[in-house]
Design a protein around this motif. Structure first.
Motif, short mmCIF file in Angstrom:
data_model
loop_
_atom_site.label_atom_id
_atom_site.label_comp_id
_atom_site.label_asym_id
_atom_site.label_seq_id
_atom_site.Cartn_x
_atom_site.Cartn_y
_atom_site.Cartn_z
N LEU A 1 0.86 -1.20 0.00
CA LEU A 1 0.00 0.00 0.00
C LEU A 1 0.88 1.23 0.00
O LEU A 1 1.90 1.26 0.70
CB LEU A 1 -0.83 0.07 1.29
CG LEU A 1 -1.72 -1.08 1.69
CD1 LEU A 1 -2.31 -0.81 3.07
CD2 LEU A 1 -2.86 -1.19 0.68
N VAL A 9 -9.50 2.81 1.43
CA VAL A 9 -9.25 1.36 1.47
C VAL A 9 -9.71 0.84 2.82
O VAL A 9 -9.48 1.49 3.84
CB VAL A 9 -7.73 1.09 1.30
CG1 VAL A 9 -7.43 -0.38 1.50
CG2 VAL A 9 -7.26 1.52 -0.07
N VAL A 40 -5.00 6.26 -2.15
CA VAL A 40 -4.16 5.14 -1.69
C VAL A 40 -3.89 4.30 -2.94
O VAL A 40 -4.81 4.02 -3.72
CB VAL A 40 -4.88 4.29 -0.63
CG1 VAL A 40 -3.96 3.19 -0.12
CG2 VAL A 40 -5.36 5.16 0.52
N LEU A 44 -2.59 0.76 -4.52
CA LEU A 44 -2.42 -0.65 -4.14
C LEU A 44 -1.60 -1.34 -5.22
O LEU A 44 -1.99 -1.37 -6.39
CB LEU A 44 -3.77 -1.34 -4.04
CG LEU A 44 -4.85 -0.64 -3.23
CD1 LEU A 44 -6.11 -1.49 -3.19
CD2 LEU A 44 -4.38 -0.40 -1.82
N VAL A 99 -7.28 5.11 5.16
CA VAL A 99 -7.00 3.68 5.37
C VAL A 99 -7.72 3.19 6.63
O VAL A 99 -7.33 3.54 7.75
CB VAL A 99 -5.48 3.42 5.51
CG1 VAL A 99 -5.21 1.95 5.72
CG2 VAL A 99 -4.73 3.94 4.28
#
Ligand SMILES: Cc1cc2nc3c(=O)[nH]c(=O)nc-3n(C[C@H](O)[C@H](O)[C@H](O)COP(=O)(O)OP(=O)(O)OC[C@H]3O[C@@H](n4cnc5c(N)ncnc54)[C@H](O)[C@@H]3O)c2cc1C
Length: 378
Positions: A174, A195, A181, A183, A323
């Motif tokens: 991440l 996320v 974010v 990935l 997150v």
């Protein structure tokens, strides 16, 4: 850019993805394995019981029951849950524990009955092998569920509502950037506004790739499938003295467990087979619980990885602005999974306020003793 990416397709992640799409979000679910509900969720005993020490857990079980039942009805699949009831057995040293539990359950309006061994054996002759000075707590409302079946059905519902589910997709890293974010995994990097990491025992490892940390320690829980002769009739049974439980699994099989290993395991390399001493323990204890145990033999055994937290409460909420996490099942996350996943999905989308007592940053990510979550004592 995705509104929300949910990482992990276990009972928590799938439930979260469904709740987020119900809120109108664009959702992508990523899962390492080839299907949803494949890891701890697939390896679970499937017990759903009211016999819990924490009021919030009890409420989550109640809500999860509703969600399991609604899912089973939606799919017209009555095999997903079985209303078996559960007897918890206590030797004389632990009678007081059962009596306190019975009173507390009755106060909550939950059907719960204290029974002598004679009374139990009258109802379930298979239990006549249990020590006669045992006391039983009979909870007729306890269930056995098939959580993988639940995940598959909810994934199907979520797909119809527009959720994209990519299996065989392990997120490797991440990266938190301004406004997104990122990935990294197979294929092109994926960019998300938010996320939600519901990656079970792998969650700490994954957040570490973004320089974050969590008070979560993976440990190992074992279960075995035993073949039995047909003609037996018994409920789910949990024996407090040996911490052994059994779950009827059709006319010719039962599941049996007692194999919690309370030290940290690496979720990528732990032994996924049952240990010799675990199987020896079952050979000794199962015949003392049900007559069917005398001639039972182990067909297969396995282990799964679950996640401990210092206070045995889940970690739900935001680690960073974008997150969020949903982990810390403490070994009994199937019975609460639909409700916890739903709460996490709604929290991630801002449809539910964050809960300070579940905040993933409430406790330092230091070493702590791993304790079993599914116990009678607070
Ligand atoms: C032997 C055993 C018996 C149990 N019995 C019971 C029981 O009777 N009742 C009960 O309530 N609970 C029981 N449990 C506990 C229960 O199984 C767990 O609490 C529950 O399944 C947790 O669900 P989850 O979705 O958080 O985790 P998981 O089901 O483990 O899901 C996490 C998912 O994340 C995926 N993932 C991980 N890393 C990544 C990545 N980097 N990228 C993409 N995907 C990733 C994994 O592949 C996995 O599918 C038992 C557990 C075991 C092992």
């Amino acid at each position: 850019m995705q509104d929300l990416v949910v990482i992990g397709g276990g009972v928590w992640g799938v439930s979260a993805a469904k709740a987020a799409v119900d809120e109108g979000a664009g959702v992508l679910l990523l899962e390492t394995r080839l299907g949803v509900g494949s890891e701890a969720t697939a390896k679970a005993g499937g017990i759903v019981t009211d016999l819990l020490w924490n009021a919030e857990d009890q409420a989550w079980v109640e809500e999860s029951r509703r969600l399991y039942a609604a899912t089973s009805e939606w799919a017209r699949d009555a095999t997903m849950l079985q209303r078996l009831g559960m007897v918890t057995l206590a030797d004389p040293r632990r009678h007081h524990l059962l009596k306190a539990q019975a009173a507390a359950l009755q106060e909550r309006g939950i059907p719960a009955e204290l029974c002598t061994l004679n009374e139990l054996a009258h109802e379930f002759p298979d239990l006549s092998v249990v020590a006669p000075d045992s006391l039983g707590l009979w909870l007729p409302g306890d269930w056995h569920v098939n959580p993988t079946q639940y995940c598959q059905i909810v994934a199907d519902q979520a797909r119809r509502q527009g959720v994209e589910i990519r299996t065989d997709h392990r997120v490797r890293r991440l990266r938190i950037e301004a406004g997104a974010v990122v990935l990294e995994g197979p294929g092109e990097p994926i960019r998300a506004r938010r996320v939600l990491i519901a990656a079970g025992a792998w969650t700490r490892r994954l957040v570490a790739t973004a320089g974050l940390d969590l008070p979560l320690r993976p440990y190992r829980v074992q279960l075995a499938s035993l073949a039995i002769e047909p003609g037996h009739h018994f409920p789910m049974v949990w024996d407090l003295a040996t911490d052994t439980y059994i779950v009827p699994d059709g006319p010719r099989a039962m599941l049996a467990g007692d194999g919690t290993r309370l030290w940290e395991h690496d979720p990528d390399t732990y032994d996924q087979n049952g240990d010799r001493d675990f199987l020896d323990g079952l050979a000794e204890h199962v015949p003392t619980l049900v007559a069917a145990g005398a001639r039972a033999h182990v067909v297969s055994s396995w282990a799964g990885a679950v996640g401990a937290t210092p206070d045995r409460r889940p970690l739900l909420g935001f680690l960073e602005e974008r997150v969020a996490v949903a982990c810390g099942d403490n070994g009994f996350g199937v019975m609460r999974g639909p409700a916890i996943g739903r709460l996490a999905g709604r929290m991630a989308m801002g449809a539910e306020s964050v809960r300070p007592h579940l905040d993933p940053k409430r406790l330092p990510p230091s070493e702590f003793a791993i304790r079993p979550g599914f116990t009678l004592e607070a």
